[in-house]
Design an enzyme around this catalytic site. Sequence first.
Site, PDB file in Angstrom:
ATOM      1  N   ASP A  14       0.871  -1.170   0.000  1.00 21.09           N
ATOM      2  CA  ASP A  14       0.000   0.000   0.000  1.00 21.09           C
ATOM      3  C   ASP A  14       0.915   1.229   0.000  1.00 21.09           C
ATOM      4  OD1 ASP A  14      -2.418   1.588   0.448  1.00 21.09           O
ATOM      5  OD2 ASP A  14      -1.664   1.824   2.484  1.00 21.09           O
ATOM      6  N   ASP A  16      -0.255   5.161   0.921  1.00 21.51           N
ATOM      7  CA  ASP A  16      -0.561   6.118   1.989  1.00 21.51           C
ATOM      8  C   ASP A  16      -0.730   5.399   3.321  1.00 21.51           C
ATOM      9  OD1 ASP A  16      -1.544   8.876   0.441  1.00 21.51           O
ATOM     10  OD2 ASP A  16      -1.870   7.046  -0.702  1.00 21.51           O
ATOM     11  N   ASP A 177      -1.542  -0.830   5.986  1.00 23.81           N
ATOM     12  CA  ASP A 177      -1.789  -0.250   7.308  1.00 23.81           C
ATOM     13  C   ASP A 177      -3.241  -0.314   7.729  1.00 23.81           C
ATOM     14  OD1 ASP A 177      -2.248   1.716   5.143  1.00 23.81           O
ATOM     15  OD2 ASP A 177      -2.833   3.028   6.789  1.00 23.81           O
TER      16      ASP A 177
END
EC number: 3.1.3.18
Length: 221
Positions: A14, A16, A177
């Site tokens: 990922d 961001d 995240d």
Amino acid sequence: MHPILSGIHLVTFDLDGTLIDSVPDLAVAVGLALADEGLPEPGESKVRDWVGNGSHKLLERALRDATGELPASDVHEAVHEAFLHHYGQAQSARTRLYPGVREALDALLAKDMRLALVTNKPHAFIDPILERFGLARYFGLCVGGDSLPQKKPDPAPLQHVARYFGVAPQHCLMIGDSRHDIEAGRQAGFRTLAVPYGYNHGEPVAESRPDAMVESLAELV
């Protein structure tokens, strides 16, 4: 190398909240887009809990917070366009690379791992950010939130990446995240690894039960 990497040939990241902290720039752009409509700016702390599902959802949440109701489609689209404009003007001014990211990417490349990026951020914003931080050379494929009809938590982007590299899902790892990263990875048949420092709508990402967690990506190596 971390045990989670045993038998892994493709690592998908990922962006961001995993590789970069982009919320400060996103929050400024959201605030400016709302201000264009005479609406109050939400501030960085709220935006930090809203990101992760793509820019349309981000602006829907911002408008709902500012007005107390679901925005009309024409208003939503106008504010979204304003956001894209403002964000495009200075999308890396306040964004920073998380500690340990470059060390992990260097080590994975040295081990001949294939690396890919799968983000819900619009694809047009990916290359400028990667160039800004010198990350473009690491990734053999980058998939944005508008690259395919589906985006995370749908597994389709990860399945697309696995097919592109010709790697079976059981030899792929998804690192992210948020619960959307973990859900997408699990449904795609990838192993999953989470970092706790990013954005997960105010919830501990451990509750999504990833296969492993690290405090810093440097722990991978």
